[in-house]
Design an enzyme around this catalytic site. Sequence first.
Site, PDB file in Angstrom:
ATOM      1  N   ASP A 151      -2.966   9.716  10.368  1.00  0.00           N
ATOM      2  CA  ASP A 151      -3.206  11.193   9.885  1.00  0.00           C
ATOM      3  C   ASP A 151      -4.546  11.573  10.216  1.00  0.00           C
ATOM      4  O   ASP A 151      -5.584  10.738   9.904  1.00  0.00           O
ATOM      5  CB  ASP A 151      -3.029  10.981   8.144  1.00  0.00           C
ATOM      6  CG  ASP A 151      -1.416  10.879   7.747  1.00  0.00           C
ATOM      7  OD1 ASP A 151      -0.464  10.979   8.871  1.00  0.00           O
ATOM      8  OD2 ASP A 151      -1.185  10.514   6.745  1.00  0.00           O
ATOM      9  N   SER A 201       8.348   4.090   6.217  1.00  0.00           N
ATOM     10  CA  SER A 201       7.287   4.886   6.800  1.00  0.00           C
ATOM     11  C   SER A 201       6.837   4.310   7.821  1.00  0.00           C
ATOM     12  O   SER A 201       6.513   3.263   8.187  1.00  0.00           O
ATOM     13  CB  SER A 201       5.824   4.529   5.569  1.00  0.00           C
ATOM     14  OG  SER A 201       4.711   5.138   6.057  1.00  0.00           O
ATOM     15  N   ALA A 211       6.686   9.007   2.706  1.00  0.00           N
ATOM     16  CA  ALA A 211       7.599   8.308   3.157  1.00  0.00           C
ATOM     17  C   ALA A 211       8.135   7.078   2.121  1.00  0.00           C
ATOM     18  O   ALA A 211       7.249   6.726   1.472  1.00  0.00           O
ATOM     19  CB  ALA A 211       7.761   7.712   4.475  1.00  0.00           C
ATOM     20  N   GLU A 248       0.795  -1.302  -0.043  1.00  0.00           N
ATOM     21  CA  GLU A 248      -0.050  -0.064  -0.079  1.00  0.00           C
ATOM     22  C   GLU A 248       0.940   1.266  -0.032  1.00  0.00           C
ATOM     23  O   GLU A 248       0.547   2.145  -0.784  1.00  0.00           O
ATOM     24  CB  GLU A 248      -0.953  -0.120   1.077  1.00  0.00           C
ATOM     25  CG  GLU A 248      -2.126  -1.225   1.204  1.00  0.00           C
ATOM     26  CD  GLU A 248      -2.845  -1.291   2.349  1.00  0.00           C
ATOM     27  OE1 GLU A 248      -4.049  -1.566   2.324  1.00  0.00           O
ATOM     28  OE2 GLU A 248      -2.118  -1.087   3.653  1.00  0.00           O
ATOM     29  N   GLN A 249       1.837   1.339   0.788  1.00  0.00           N
ATOM     30  CA  GLN A 249       2.769   2.389   0.777  1.00  0.00           C
ATOM     31  C   GLN A 249       3.606   2.698  -0.557  1.00  0.00           C
ATOM     32  O   GLN A 249       3.555   3.887  -1.044  1.00  0.00           O
ATOM     33  CB  GLN A 249       3.890   2.280   1.901  1.00  0.00           C
ATOM     34  CG  GLN A 249       4.930   3.527   2.360  1.00  0.00           C
ATOM     35  CD  GLN A 249       4.118   4.642   2.432  1.00  0.00           C
ATOM     36  OE1 GLN A 249       3.090   4.655   3.284  1.00  0.00           O
ATOM     37  NE2 GLN A 249       4.519   6.025   2.178  1.00  0.00           N
ATOM     38  N   TRP A 308      -0.889  17.244  10.401  1.00  0.00           N
ATOM     39  CA  TRP A 308      -1.901  16.270  10.649  1.00  0.00           C
ATOM     40  C   TRP A 308      -1.322  14.808  10.867  1.00  0.00           C
ATOM     41  O   TRP A 308      -2.234  13.899  11.386  1.00  0.00           O
ATOM     42  CB  TRP A 308      -2.320  15.997   9.061  1.00  0.00           C
ATOM     43  CG  TRP A 308      -1.521  15.792   7.935  1.00  0.00           C
ATOM     44  CD1 TRP A 308      -1.096  14.353   7.662  1.00  0.00           C
ATOM     45  CD2 TRP A 308      -0.856  16.607   7.181  1.00  0.00           C
ATOM     46  NE1 TRP A 308      -0.407  14.323   6.723  1.00  0.00           N
ATOM     47  CE2 TRP A 308       0.158  15.805   6.418  1.00  0.00           C
ATOM     48  CE3 TRP A 308      -0.856  17.902   7.129  1.00  0.00           C
ATOM     49  CZ2 TRP A 308       0.611  16.319   5.352  1.00  0.00           C
ATOM     50  CZ3 TRP A 308      -0.208  18.570   5.920  1.00  0.00           C
ATOM     51  CH2 TRP A 308       0.794  17.521   5.143  1.00  0.00           C
ATOM     52  N   HIS A 309       0.140  14.547  10.955  1.00  0.00           N
ATOM     53  CA  HIS A 309       0.457  13.342  11.339  1.00  0.00           C
ATOM     54  C   HIS A 309       0.843  13.055  12.733  1.00  0.00           C
ATOM     55  O   HIS A 309       1.934  13.713  13.307  1.00  0.00           O
ATOM     56  CB  HIS A 309       1.722  13.071  10.348  1.00  0.00           C
ATOM     57  CG  HIS A 309       2.203  11.905  10.373  1.00  0.00           C
ATOM     58  ND1 HIS A 309       2.141  10.893   9.566  1.00  0.00           N
ATOM     59  CD2 HIS A 309       3.058  11.089  11.266  1.00  0.00           C
ATOM     60  CE1 HIS A 309       2.941   9.702   9.977  1.00  0.00           C
ATOM     61  NE2 HIS A 309       3.664  10.085  11.045  1.00  0.00           N
ATOM     62  N   HIS A 359       3.904   4.505   8.954  1.00  0.00           N
ATOM     63  CA  HIS A 359       2.316   3.976   8.817  1.00  0.00           C
ATOM     64  C   HIS A 359       2.607   2.421   8.780  1.00  0.00           C
ATOM     65  O   HIS A 359       1.598   1.815   9.100  1.00  0.00           O
ATOM     66  CB  HIS A 359       1.876   4.389   7.451  1.00  0.00           C
ATOM     67  CG  HIS A 359       1.144   5.970   7.643  1.00  0.00           C
ATOM     68  ND1 HIS A 359       0.011   6.201   8.321  1.00  0.00           N
ATOM     69  CD2 HIS A 359       1.615   7.066   7.296  1.00  0.00           C
ATOM     70  CE1 HIS A 359      -0.089   7.450   8.189  1.00  0.00           C
ATOM     71  NE2 HIS A 359       0.912   7.950   7.459  1.00  0.00           N
ATOM     72  N   GLU A 418       4.171  18.325   8.700  1.00  0.00           N
ATOM     73  CA  GLU A 418       3.093  17.632   8.706  1.00  0.00           C
ATOM     74  C   GLU A 418       2.183  17.958   9.754  1.00  0.00           C
ATOM     75  O   GLU A 418       2.263  16.905  10.713  1.00  0.00           O
ATOM     76  CB  GLU A 418       3.259  16.278   8.406  1.00  0.00           C
ATOM     77  CG  GLU A 418       3.969  15.942   6.990  1.00  0.00           C
ATOM     78  CD  GLU A 418       3.867  14.397   6.558  1.00  0.00           C
ATOM     79  OE1 GLU A 418       3.193  13.751   7.338  1.00  0.00           O
ATOM     80  OE2 GLU A 418       4.078  14.160   5.472  1.00  0.00           O
TER      81      GLU A 418
END
Length: 281
Positions: free
Chosen positions: A142, A133, A128, A106-107, A194-195, A135, A192
């Site tokens: 996020d 990443s 990233a 997915e990344q 939002w992260h 995530h 960022e």
Amino acid sequence: MKMSIDRMYGERMKRSGERMKKNGERMKPLELSGDAVGKGNLILVNPSHPIQNEVARERLVSVTHGVTQTPIFLEKQSARMLSEIISILNSADRITPVSGFRSLSEQTEIYNTSLSENGETFTKKYVAIPGCSEHQTGLAIDLAENSGRIDFICPDFPYTGICGEFRKLALRYGFIERYPKGREEITKISHEPWHFRYVGYPHSVIMKENDLTLEEYTDFLKGFPEDGKHLYFSYENNQFEIYYLPVAAEDRILTVVPDGIPYQVSGNNEDGIVMTLWRAQ
């Protein structure tokens, strides 16, 4: 020649016995292996620290709410803390999760799509590298303010209103703003707002009070080795004792911890393990 496990254990027990006589605590052994370096809430993930262990799927739970239709997942503990914050603020209709756990595939898809649609400069700033990443750890989320159209790469999450209230409470529940403004040279990612990254309490508060990114905090904690001066931090009704143990990937070490005292173990994804002891004041 490496010290044998038995000898290492004996040396550590001898040293712990000296501490036990000093503070009256009974110690118990704890075995740690090198693979623990890549696990835990404090792992550093960035271009120079690729993820070693993608979170197991059974450790993921859904945090989907608001306008988001695609299922969003976080690691269980971080999901529980996020849910607590949203519940306290009664903000499920005002704060929306945009992106949580991502697999490597997915990344990679997100990275390649951004390269195609936004170009290399933008992508390097805000997306990233696959394998590097946060995530992929299940510890990063996020968020967006639910105020109309949401940009899923750069969602709006201001420092005022309900989003400002979230930021204040997030620290108490173990979350930090991972990529602050002015630290781009350190984090290698643009600002960022939002992260958010779950590092756990009290580390989130310590980082904020000392104005440290996770990169800086990782180095900071190395100044408090197991056999040296430990970091003590008091907040509300708890005192925390924090220290660092160097551990190589192929190592298996035996250390000791106070019996009957809650503790947390986290690798730093670099060269060691961070121990956090919870002590009642």
